[in-house]
Design a protein around this motif. Structure first.
Motif, PDB file in Angstrom:
ATOM      1  N   VAL A 134      -5.712  -7.408  -8.646  1.00 19.99           N
ATOM      2  CA  VAL A 134      -4.771  -7.752  -8.179  1.00 19.99           C
ATOM      3  C   VAL A 134      -5.017  -7.287  -6.851  1.00 19.99           C
ATOM      4  O   VAL A 134      -5.262  -6.031  -6.371  1.00 19.99           O
ATOM      5  CB  VAL A 134      -3.367  -6.678  -8.867  1.00 19.99           C
TER       6      VAL A 134
ATOM      7  N   ALA B  80      -2.156  -7.985  -4.382  1.00 21.19           N
ATOM      8  CA  ALA B  80      -0.848  -7.593  -3.714  1.00 21.19           C
ATOM      9  C   ALA B  80      -0.705  -6.161  -4.175  1.00 21.19           C
ATOM     10  O   ALA B  80      -1.360  -5.499  -4.999  1.00 21.19           O
ATOM     11  CB  ALA B  80       0.245  -8.386  -4.510  1.00 21.19           C
TER      12      ALA B  80
ATOM     13  N   ARG C 187       1.854  -4.979  -5.425  1.00 19.88           N
ATOM     14  CA  ARG C 187       2.266  -4.634  -7.063  1.00 19.88           C
ATOM     15  C   ARG C 187       2.623  -6.372  -7.494  1.00 19.88           C
ATOM     16  O   ARG C 187       2.996  -7.000  -6.740  1.00 19.88           O
ATOM     17  CB  ARG C 187       3.488  -3.813  -6.850  1.00 19.88           C
ATOM     18  N   THR C 188       2.427  -6.588  -8.587  1.00 20.01           N
ATOM     19  CA  THR C 188       2.805  -7.696  -9.239  1.00 20.01           C
ATOM     20  C   THR C 188       3.153  -7.398 -10.732  1.00 20.01           C
ATOM     21  O   THR C 188       2.902  -6.195 -11.194  1.00 20.01           O
ATOM     22  CB  THR C 188       1.539  -8.724  -9.358  1.00 20.01           C
TER      23      THR C 188
ATOM     24  N   ALA D 174       3.788  -3.863 -15.185  1.00 19.51           N
ATOM     25  CA  ALA D 174       3.692  -3.966 -13.957  1.00 19.51           C
ATOM     26  C   ALA D 174       2.423  -3.503 -13.468  1.00 19.51           C
ATOM     27  O   ALA D 174       1.943  -2.525 -14.026  1.00 19.51           O
ATOM     28  CB  ALA D 174       4.842  -3.256 -12.903  1.00 19.51           C
TER      29      ALA D 174
ATOM     30  N   SER E 189      -0.737  -2.650 -10.464  1.00 17.46           N
ATOM     31  CA  SER E 189      -0.676  -2.175  -9.024  1.00 17.46           C
ATOM     32  C   SER E 189      -2.030  -2.700  -8.286  1.00 17.46           C
ATOM     33  O   SER E 189      -3.026  -3.217  -9.086  1.00 17.46           O
ATOM     34  CB  SER E 189      -0.868  -0.604  -8.891  1.00 17.46           C
TER      35      SER E 189
ATOM     36  N   ALA F 219       0.151 -14.022 -15.096  1.00 22.10           N
ATOM     37  CA  ALA F 219       0.520 -13.313 -13.669  1.00 22.10           C
ATOM     38  C   ALA F 219       0.731 -14.269 -12.488  1.00 22.10           C
ATOM     39  O   ALA F 219       0.083 -15.540 -12.809  1.00 22.10           O
ATOM     40  CB  ALA F 219      -0.779 -12.301 -13.405  1.00 22.10           C
ATOM     41  N   VAL F 220       1.463 -14.081 -11.536  1.00 24.43           N
ATOM     42  CA  VAL F 220       1.636 -14.888 -10.507  1.00 24.43           C
ATOM     43  C   VAL F 220       0.031 -15.065  -9.790  1.00 24.43           C
ATOM     44  O   VAL F 220      -0.543 -14.122  -9.348  1.00 24.43           O
ATOM     45  CB  VAL F 220       2.574 -14.601  -9.464  1.00 24.43           C
TER      46      VAL F 220
ATOM     47  N   THR G 193      -0.890 -16.290  -6.884  1.00 26.57           N
ATOM     48  CA  THR G 193      -1.033 -15.824  -5.403  1.00 26.57           C
ATOM     49  C   THR G 193      -1.220 -14.522  -5.188  1.00 26.57           C
ATOM     50  O   THR G 193      -1.571 -13.990  -4.271  1.00 26.57           O
ATOM     51  CB  THR G 193       0.354 -16.586  -4.698  1.00 26.57           C
ATOM     52  N   HIS G 194      -0.925 -13.760  -6.361  1.00 22.78           N
ATOM     53  CA  HIS G 194      -0.959 -12.128  -6.155  1.00 22.78           C
ATOM     54  C   HIS G 194      -2.254 -11.820  -6.588  1.00 22.78           C
ATOM     55  O   HIS G 194      -2.574 -10.415  -6.629  1.00 22.78           O
ATOM     56  CB  HIS G 194       0.021 -11.265  -6.989  1.00 22.78           C
TER      57      HIS G 194
END
Length: 279
Positions: free
Chosen positions: A103, A105, A107-108, A123, A125, A148-149, A151-152
């Motif tokens: 990850v 980002a 958070r995702t 969620a 981190s 999961a997204v 781009t994160h």
């Protein structure tokens, strides 16, 4: 040689097999590898929810379990070697194919299907480790079946190059002793996460970081990315005039004028102990 108890899986009744001959214990075990299966799991000093929080393990990180008792596992983290007690329910015996992404980002969220309209199941981190097995539109499909997204996420070996920039993204995150996520973290966790995002492994605690990272430089030569240490505290130099650090004074990750921070902490009895440069 004296062994650091924070990093030594040894109790009078049980210890890691590799420590045989170095410590005394009733039995020695090889341990069992497991994977953290929740967003984050606290590692505590004793097997009870009210015990002091030593650190946290993030989703996808591996641990070695050396003993289990009444819902708690006594483990050592693969990331930094820390030893303590973690809820057994937070761990999975399924290691999966291995982490392919992390990850990136702050958070995702994890979703049960490839839709942002369904309630998320967890969620994660920054720094959590994921096994991506496929892509479905804007989503990465994980080996667990969660989404999961994309781009994160970043490939596990794709690193950033500015630890201070990573730390700046946490500004405003609450201070939490032993915390290691954007929901709450302490000074050395901020440094560990920022360096980890840049491909630099770091120990967990500030005294370990001061002893093991970089080379000493004169305070007058400070520059962005240097680590400034006090007894029990560490900050990242943002520029010649500013620090970024998680601190109990602000109870958050904050930017603070460097000279003001030095004076404030000195007034409490602690001078700067060193400035260290990583590169």
């Amino acid at each position: 040689m004296k062994l650091d108890p924070r990093l030594t899986p040894a109790r009078p009744d049980v210890a890691a097999a590799r420590l045989k001959g170095q410590v005394e214990a009733l039995r020695f075990v090889e341990g069992e590898r497991r994977r953290v299966a929740v967003g984050h799991a606290g590692l505590r000093r004793a097997p009870q929810a009210t015990a002091a929080l030593e650190t946290e393990a993030l989703y996808g990180e591996e641990v070695t379990v050396y003993d289990e008792l009444e819902g708690w596992s006594w483990v050592q983290l693969a990331t930094d070697g820390y030893v303590g007690y973690m809820p057994s329910a937070a761990l999975s015996a399924e290691l999966g194919p291995g982490a392919t992404h992390r990850v990136a980002a702050l958070r995702t969220l994890l979703f049960p299907s490839p839709s942002i309209k369904v309630p998320p199941v967890d969620a994660l981190s920054m720094g959590a480790r994921l096994s991506v097995v496929d892509l479905d539109g804007r989503f990465a499909v994980l080996d667990t079946g969660a989404y999961a997204v994309a781009t994160h996420l970043a490939p596990i070996d794709a690193y950033e190059d500015d630890p201070a920039a990573v730390a700046e993204r946490f500004v405003g995150a609450p201070y939490l002793w032993g915390g290691r996520t954007s929901l709450g973290l302490d000074c050395s966790a901020l440094v560990q996460l920022a360096l980890g995002a840049c491909g630099i492994p770091a120990p967990r605690d500030s005294d370990m970081q001061e002893a093991g990272l970089g080379r000493p430089v004169d305070l007058a030569e400070r520059r962005r990315g240097d680590l400034m240490f006090w007894k029990g505290h560490v900050a990242l130099v943002r520029d010649a005039e500013t620090l970024v650090h998680a601190n109990a004074h602000a109870m958050a990750v904050a930017l603070e004028p460097l000279d003001a921070a030095i004076a404030r902490i000195l007034a409490a009895g602690d001078p700067v102990t060193s400035l260290r440069r990583l590169r």
